[in-house]
Design a protein around this motif. Structure first.
Motif, mmCIF file in Angstrom:
data_model
loop_
_atom_site.group_PDB
_atom_site.id
_atom_site.type_symbol
_atom_site.label_atom_id
_atom_site.label_comp_id
_atom_site.label_asym_id
_atom_site.label_seq_id
_atom_site.Cartn_x
_atom_site.Cartn_y
_atom_site.Cartn_z
ATOM 1 N N ILE A 180 33.120 33.214 33.435
ATOM 2 C CA ILE A 180 33.179 33.824 31.886
ATOM 3 C C ILE A 180 31.705 34.478 31.485
ATOM 4 O O ILE A 180 31.972 35.637 31.919
ATOM 5 C CB ILE A 180 32.925 32.915 30.997
ATOM 6 N N VAL A 181 30.785 33.990 32.701
ATOM 7 C CA VAL A 181 29.850 35.416 30.920
ATOM 8 C C VAL A 181 29.410 35.958 32.743
ATOM 9 O O VAL A 181 29.553 37.115 32.329
ATOM 10 C CB VAL A 181 27.713 34.723 31.814
ATOM 11 N N ALA A 182 29.745 36.069 33.969
ATOM 12 C CA ALA A 182 29.418 37.540 35.235
ATOM 13 C C ALA A 182 30.761 38.368 35.017
ATOM 14 O O ALA A 182 30.525 39.485 35.103
ATOM 15 C CB ALA A 182 29.364 36.925 36.342
ATOM 16 N N ALA A 183 32.055 37.477 34.376
ATOM 17 C CA ALA A 183 32.931 38.646 34.010
ATOM 18 C C ALA A 183 32.858 39.384 32.496
ATOM 19 O O ALA A 183 33.070 40.304 32.450
ATOM 20 C CB ALA A 183 34.176 38.252 33.762
ATOM 21 N N MET A 184 31.901 38.860 31.408
ATOM 22 C CA MET A 184 31.494 39.551 30.333
ATOM 23 C C MET A 184 30.470 40.954 30.435
ATOM 24 O O MET A 184 30.592 41.303 29.837
ATOM 25 C CB MET A 184 31.135 38.589 29.033
ATOM 26 N N LYS A 229 25.644 36.476 37.486
ATOM 27 C CA LYS A 229 25.756 37.661 37.464
ATOM 28 C C LYS A 229 27.296 38.178 38.191
ATOM 29 O O LYS A 229 27.472 39.354 38.180
ATOM 30 C CB LYS A 229 24.713 38.704 37.769
ATOM 31 N N LEU A 230 27.518 37.406 39.548
ATOM 32 C CA LEU A 230 28.185 37.386 40.523
ATOM 33 C C LEU A 230 28.705 36.149 41.426
ATOM 34 O O LEU A 230 28.413 34.800 41.363
ATOM 35 C CB LEU A 230 27.686 38.490 41.698
ATOM 36 N N CYS A 231 30.355 36.015 41.124
ATOM 37 C CA CYS A 231 31.154 34.844 41.330
ATOM 38 C C CYS A 231 32.289 35.447 42.380
ATOM 39 O O CYS A 231 32.878 35.970 42.630
ATOM 40 C CB CYS A 231 32.161 33.603 40.398
ATOM 41 N N SER A 232 32.216 34.425 43.555
ATOM 42 C CA SER A 232 33.494 34.747 44.468
ATOM 43 C C SER A 232 34.855 34.649 43.932
ATOM 44 O O SER A 232 34.758 34.097 42.703
ATOM 45 C CB SER A 232 32.637 33.459 45.650
ATOM 46 N N VAL A 233 35.541 35.202 44.678
ATOM 47 C CA VAL A 233 36.923 35.155 44.477
ATOM 48 C C VAL A 233 37.430 33.451 44.026
ATOM 49 O O VAL A 233 38.058 33.410 43.509
ATOM 50 C CB VAL A 233 37.700 36.217 45.395
ATOM 51 N N THR A 234 37.233 33.517 45.371
ATOM 52 C CA THR A 234 37.302 31.384 44.737
ATOM 53 C C THR A 234 37.207 30.735 43.766
ATOM 54 O O THR A 234 37.987 30.166 43.268
ATOM 55 C CB THR A 234 37.046 30.779 45.589
#
Length: 467
Positions: free
Chosen positions: A145-149, A202-207
């Motif tokens: 959520i934080v990375a998306a925001m 800041k960055l998350c994988s698709v999974t």
């Protein structure tokens, strides 16, 4: 602690008879503190046990083995069957021991039973299958959520999103909740060739993003199952109050009003046994599937609750007509308590379907590392159902009550209109069922073959007949 509290006079107020000449002494602060401590310890232990035991049970089955995967479907119904057997013992044997022999002995039996259960549980330590912990699911969800925001633009090409999970554990990208895909957008400051892992905030994988999406997809189904437990809460409270005004004698034996919940448990046990031994084998021969899907079982539970509340409204209307004919102040009305059996059996059968359906749905449709959290999500529908029940009762009392009458839910139910309240619950349950159907159609489960296909294609070894 409860066994000791009910045994030692020092931990309870002195016994007395509440008469005009003698007033009962209330429990002091220390006695109440010990009692609440015992109750909260039970609540704490139950919360940890219930949210973990079902997920740990499913971990014992290999979901990549077809035989074990089919056995896991039976696990949910048999798991709840044994829970209901324990409930049956509680509302029959233990209630009798506590009322007729000793309350301390009743609690003592529970304590010894749990001690034996712990020893049996530990005896299988070397045989259990253990899954590796992958960290806190709450932290993982917060990171996505934080990375998306942090990012403004939606991705225009899913193939450009960041992925670092192993081939065999990847989850295919889906189009629902696209706003969360922003968490996997590669920002300029991250170098893909770098050896260090990116900052997960800041960055998350698709999974990882898809795991959060899987949990988000559960929420609409979660919300539409709360209403069942609201009706259930009313049944186990007002039905007992109804029973207390009706004829409960069988020969010289009078059935305690509180023991009528045994019909609930009997309905659950019968339903689970019939489903396990007859319906599942027949369904497998006819449709090639080992029983109803989790959403179909939830739907059956909601339908049975609607029919059950309708039956309860009709039974209460009949009871009220008898009360009006013989006088509202009559202590025991000349009408058999067995008039209430249909509503007990209908809602009890509904509970058998919806409990196993919810348990199956929330465990199998959640990411592997979030089973305990999803089980807790399922159990929260039970507690929220009781909270909604209390809220609904308060609203109905305020809206229908007046200075001259107590409305539908009078202290003496012979003066109220409990049948109207049951009718209201049936209408609300029907509306809720319609919403559930909409959510069930909208829900898109993660396809089980997606990961396998991705791994095979990535390795360039996809057989022609499989592709």
């Amino acid at each position: 602690m409860l066994a000791i509290i009910t045994r030692l006079p020092q931990l309870q107020p002195p016994p007395c008879k509440n008469t005009p000449t003698q007033t009962c002494k209330h429990a002091n602060g220390f006695q109440m503190g010990i009692l609440y401590l015992a109750l909260y310890l039970i609540a704490l232990g139950t919360g940890g046990l219930k949210s973990s035991v079902s997920g740990f049970g499913t971990d014992q089955f290999d979901d990549k083995d077809e035989k074990e995967q089919s056995q896991m479907i039976y696990f949910f119904s048999r798991f709840f069957f044994f829970i209901s057997t324990g409930t049956l013992m509680a509302v029959t044997v233990l209630v009798y021991i506590q009322d007729e022999v000793s309350r301390s002995l009743g609690y003592g039996i529970c304590c010894v039973s749990m001690l034996i259960a712990i020893l049996v549980y530990f005896s299988g330590t070397k045989r259990y299958r253990y899954k590796k912990s992958v960290g806190s699911p709450i932290v993982h969800i917060s990171q996505v959520i934080v990375a998306a925001m942090r990012k403004m633009d939606l991705p225009f090409n899913a193939s450009l999103l960041y992925e670092d999970s192993a081939e065999g554990s990847r989850i295919e990208h889906t189009d629902q909740f696209r706003c969360l895909d922003k968490a996997a957008i590669l920002a300029g400051e991250f170098d893909k060739t770098a050896s260090s892992d990116p900052n997960p905030w800041k960055l998350c994988s698709v999974t990882r993003v898809e795991e959060v999406k899987m949990m988000a997809r559960l929420l609409p189904i979660w919300a539409t199952t709360i209403m069942f437990w609201t009706t259930y809460a009313q049944m186990i409270t007002f039905s007992v109050e109804q029973a207390s005004t009706m004829e409960r004698s069988i020969g010289n034996f009078q059935i305690p009003a509180g023991s009528l919940t045994v019909f609930f448990v009997a309905a659950i046990l019968i339903t689970l046994a019939v489903y396990d031994r007859f319906i599942m084998p027949m369904w497998k021969k006819w449709r090639g599937k080992p029983g109803f899907s989790s959403l179909q079982r939830i739907a059956l539970g909601l339908i049975l609750s609607i029919v059950g509340m309708t039956a309860a409204a009709l039974a209460e209307r009949r009871r009220l007509s008898v009360a009006k004919s013989v006088g509202d102040n009559t202590a025991t009305l000349p009408i058999s308590v067995f008039l209430l059996i249909p509503q007990f059996f209908l809602v009890g059968s509904g509970e058998a379907f919806i409990y196993t359906g919810q348990l199956d749905f929330f465990i199998t449709q959640s990411p592997k590392g979030m089973k305990t959290m999803s089980t807790g999500l399922f159990l929260s529908t039970l507690s929220l159902g009781f909270f909604v029940s209390s809220f609904l009762v308060s609203v109905v009392k305020r809206v229908t009550g007046s200075r001259d009458s107590q409305g539908w839910l009078a202290d003496n139910i012979n003066y109220g209109r409990l049948d109207c309240f049951y009718g209201l619950l049936a209408i609300l349950s029907f509306i809720n069922f319609a919403l559930f159907l909409v959510c069930a159609v909208w829900y898109k489960p993660q396809k089980p073959n997606d990961v396998m296909q991705m791994e095979t294609i990535a390795n360039g070894s996809c057989p022609e007949e499989k592709c």
